[in-house]
Design a protein around this motif. Structure first.
Motif, mmCIF file in Angstrom:
data_model
loop_
_atom_site.group_PDB
_atom_site.id
_atom_site.type_symbol
_atom_site.label_atom_id
_atom_site.label_comp_id
_atom_site.label_asym_id
_atom_site.label_seq_id
_atom_site.Cartn_x
_atom_site.Cartn_y
_atom_site.Cartn_z
ATOM 1 N N GLY A 16 20.515 1.968 -2.352
ATOM 2 C CA GLY A 16 21.589 1.974 -1.986
ATOM 3 C C GLY A 16 21.547 2.239 -0.364
ATOM 4 O O GLY A 16 20.453 1.933 0.098
ATOM 5 N N PRO A 17 22.840 2.614 0.263
ATOM 6 C CA PRO A 17 22.545 2.834 1.627
ATOM 7 C C PRO A 17 21.500 3.837 2.140
ATOM 8 O O PRO A 17 21.440 4.560 1.496
ATOM 9 C CB PRO A 17 23.863 3.338 2.117
ATOM 10 N N THR A 18 20.513 3.486 3.081
ATOM 11 C CA THR A 18 19.403 4.296 3.414
ATOM 12 C C THR A 18 19.154 4.126 4.984
ATOM 13 O O THR A 18 19.847 3.271 5.637
ATOM 14 C CB THR A 18 18.386 3.724 2.491
ATOM 15 N N ASP A 19 18.389 5.112 5.400
ATOM 16 C CA ASP A 19 18.149 4.984 6.902
ATOM 17 C C ASP A 19 16.612 4.990 7.268
ATOM 18 O O ASP A 19 16.055 4.297 8.163
ATOM 19 C CB ASP A 19 18.696 6.293 7.446
ATOM 20 N N LEU A 24 22.377 -4.189 7.447
ATOM 21 C CA LEU A 24 21.583 -4.919 8.390
ATOM 22 C C LEU A 24 21.845 -4.583 9.765
ATOM 23 O O LEU A 24 21.134 -4.671 10.733
ATOM 24 C CB LEU A 24 21.693 -6.474 7.825
ATOM 25 N N LYS A 25 23.067 -3.940 10.033
ATOM 26 C CA LYS A 25 23.255 -3.506 11.342
ATOM 27 C C LYS A 25 22.459 -2.534 11.932
ATOM 28 O O LYS A 25 22.208 -2.420 13.088
ATOM 29 C CB LYS A 25 24.760 -3.069 11.539
ATOM 30 N N LYS A 26 21.811 -1.996 11.038
ATOM 31 C CA LYS A 26 20.516 -0.637 11.430
ATOM 32 C C LYS A 26 19.363 -1.520 11.836
ATOM 33 O O LYS A 26 18.500 -0.582 12.400
ATOM 34 C CB LYS A 26 20.316 0.224 10.076
ATOM 35 N N LEU A 27 19.272 -2.607 11.625
ATOM 36 C CA LEU A 27 17.959 -3.389 12.205
ATOM 37 C C LEU A 27 18.176 -3.573 13.747
ATOM 38 O O LEU A 27 17.429 -3.972 14.405
ATOM 39 C CB LEU A 27 17.953 -4.795 11.477
ATOM 40 N N ALA A 37 10.189 1.790 -0.427
ATOM 41 C CA ALA A 37 9.992 0.551 0.125
ATOM 42 C C ALA A 37 8.602 0.554 0.536
ATOM 43 O O ALA A 37 8.142 1.564 0.912
ATOM 44 C CB ALA A 37 11.085 0.290 1.617
ATOM 45 N N TYR A 38 8.033 -0.866 0.666
ATOM 46 C CA TYR A 38 6.737 -0.692 1.640
ATOM 47 C C TYR A 38 6.728 -1.613 2.584
ATOM 48 O O TYR A 38 7.073 -2.787 2.631
ATOM 49 C CB TYR A 38 5.865 -1.316 0.441
ATOM 50 N N VAL A 83 7.745 4.098 2.123
ATOM 51 C CA VAL A 83 8.939 4.560 2.877
ATOM 52 C C VAL A 83 10.012 4.592 1.874
ATOM 53 O O VAL A 83 10.320 3.893 1.065
ATOM 54 C CB VAL A 83 9.493 3.824 3.927
ATOM 55 N N PRO A 84 10.466 6.261 1.719
ATOM 56 C CA PRO A 84 11.567 6.375 0.656
ATOM 57 C C PRO A 84 12.783 5.760 1.079
ATOM 58 O O PRO A 84 13.191 5.436 2.282
ATOM 59 C CB PRO A 84 11.719 8.002 0.918
ATOM 60 N N VAL A 85 13.541 5.219 0.084
ATOM 61 C CA VAL A 85 14.752 4.578 0.175
ATOM 62 C C VAL A 85 15.649 5.458 -0.936
ATOM 63 O O VAL A 85 15.120 6.421 -1.573
ATOM 64 C CB VAL A 85 14.867 3.137 -0.429
ATOM 65 N N ASN A 86 17.060 4.977 -0.960
ATOM 66 C CA ASN A 86 17.906 5.858 -1.611
ATOM 67 C C ASN A 86 18.449 5.156 -2.869
ATOM 68 O O ASN A 86 19.297 4.461 -3.130
ATOM 69 C CB ASN A 86 19.283 6.005 -0.773
ATOM 70 N N HIS A 87 17.812 5.685 -4.271
ATOM 71 C CA HIS A 87 18.074 5.077 -5.462
ATOM 72 C C HIS A 87 18.410 6.246 -6.555
ATOM 73 O O HIS A 87 18.338 7.462 -5.918
ATOM 74 C CB HIS A 87 16.917 4.120 -6.057
#
Length: 255
Positions: free
Chosen positions: A161-164, A208-211, A144-145, A134-138
């Motif tokens: 960094g921040p990611t969705d 973590l709020k995005k969880l 991510a896996y 899964v792509p993240v923001n770097h």
């Protein structure tokens, strides 16, 4: 699923190893620390690695692992990541300048290592595990896996960094037990963290709020050794509503 932490720091210092997670004694997520921790017998049992991104602290020991596995007595070790990450590894490390190209040694038909490209967002079945990048923001292409075994899953993020998209995958995961996420810089360095594609404790709290209501175990890693003390203080004061832990080299978890 067993996860052994071979290294979990954001840089090298005595007693602090760079990122590598050992799954079920045979598989890796990242390879910043492998050959310097595992015995040669343990290295020979390794079958494949998932690479989050091509930065040196996450890949350097692939070089030495390849050298140690150059015996001609085993199947190739498989290095897996999206094609763009593989291209960077080939061009900048296994390029016959920095290091021999072990993807053609001793022969192209039976090399020491073999690269396999993965498509982000696609699920794959490897050795009894389900794996999805899964792509993240770097600052470079980074994944991510999401890894599932039997009735549970864990999410291991590379530097970000921040990611969705990663959090969407986490919310949809099957019985999510744990999230491993970086926390590199203290809060007062948020500008630096943002420029470098990393997180601070305060930024992690927002992420973590995005969880949503999920409460998996949260394991924080990639702390820069020179900032460990302020990071530990800031993490200790965080109230996220989720169980927080700071990873240590040598930790072992079973899910």
């Amino acid at each position: 699923m067993e996860i052994r932490i071979l290294g979990c720091h954001g840089s090298l210092m005595p007693g602090r190893h760079t990122t590598s997670f050992l799954l079920n004694g045979r598989f890796l997520v990242d390879a910043g620390t492998v050959a310097s921790v595992l015995s040669i017998e343990e290295q020979k049992r390794l079958e494949w690695a998932l690479i989050t991104h091509a930065h040196l602290d996450h890949v350097k020991d692939i070089l030495f692992l390849a050298d140690n596995l150059c015996t001609g007595e085993r199947d190739p070790f498989i290095v897996m990541a999206p094609q763009g990450i593989i291209d960077l590894l080939h061009a900048n490390l296994f390029n016959n300048v920095i290091w021999p190209d072990f993807s053609v040694i001793p022969t192209m038909e039976n090399p020491v290592i073999r690269f396999r490209a993965l498509e982000p967002g696609t699920r794959y079945a490897f050795s009894g595990l389900s794996v999805m990048p899964v792509p993240v923001n770097h600052t470079v292409e980074t994944m991510a896996y999401l890894i599932e075994e039997n009735d549970c899953s864990v999410l291991i993020s590379g530097d970000t960094g921040p990611t969705d998209e990663m959090w969407e995958a986490a919310r949809n995961a099957k019985n999510l037990k744990a999230v491993f996420i970086e926390t590199s810089f203290p809060d007062e360095m948020e500008k630096t963290a943002t420029l470098a594609g990393h997180l601070t404790p305060a930024m992690v709290k927002r992420e973590l709020k995005k969880l949503g209501p999920l409460t998996p175990e949260i394991y924080l890693y990639h702390l820069k050794p020179q900032f460990c003390e302020p990071l530990r203080r800031q993490i200790a004061s965080m109230d996220t509503g989720k169980p927080l832990h700071i990873l240590r080299d040598g930790d072992v978890f079973r899910f």
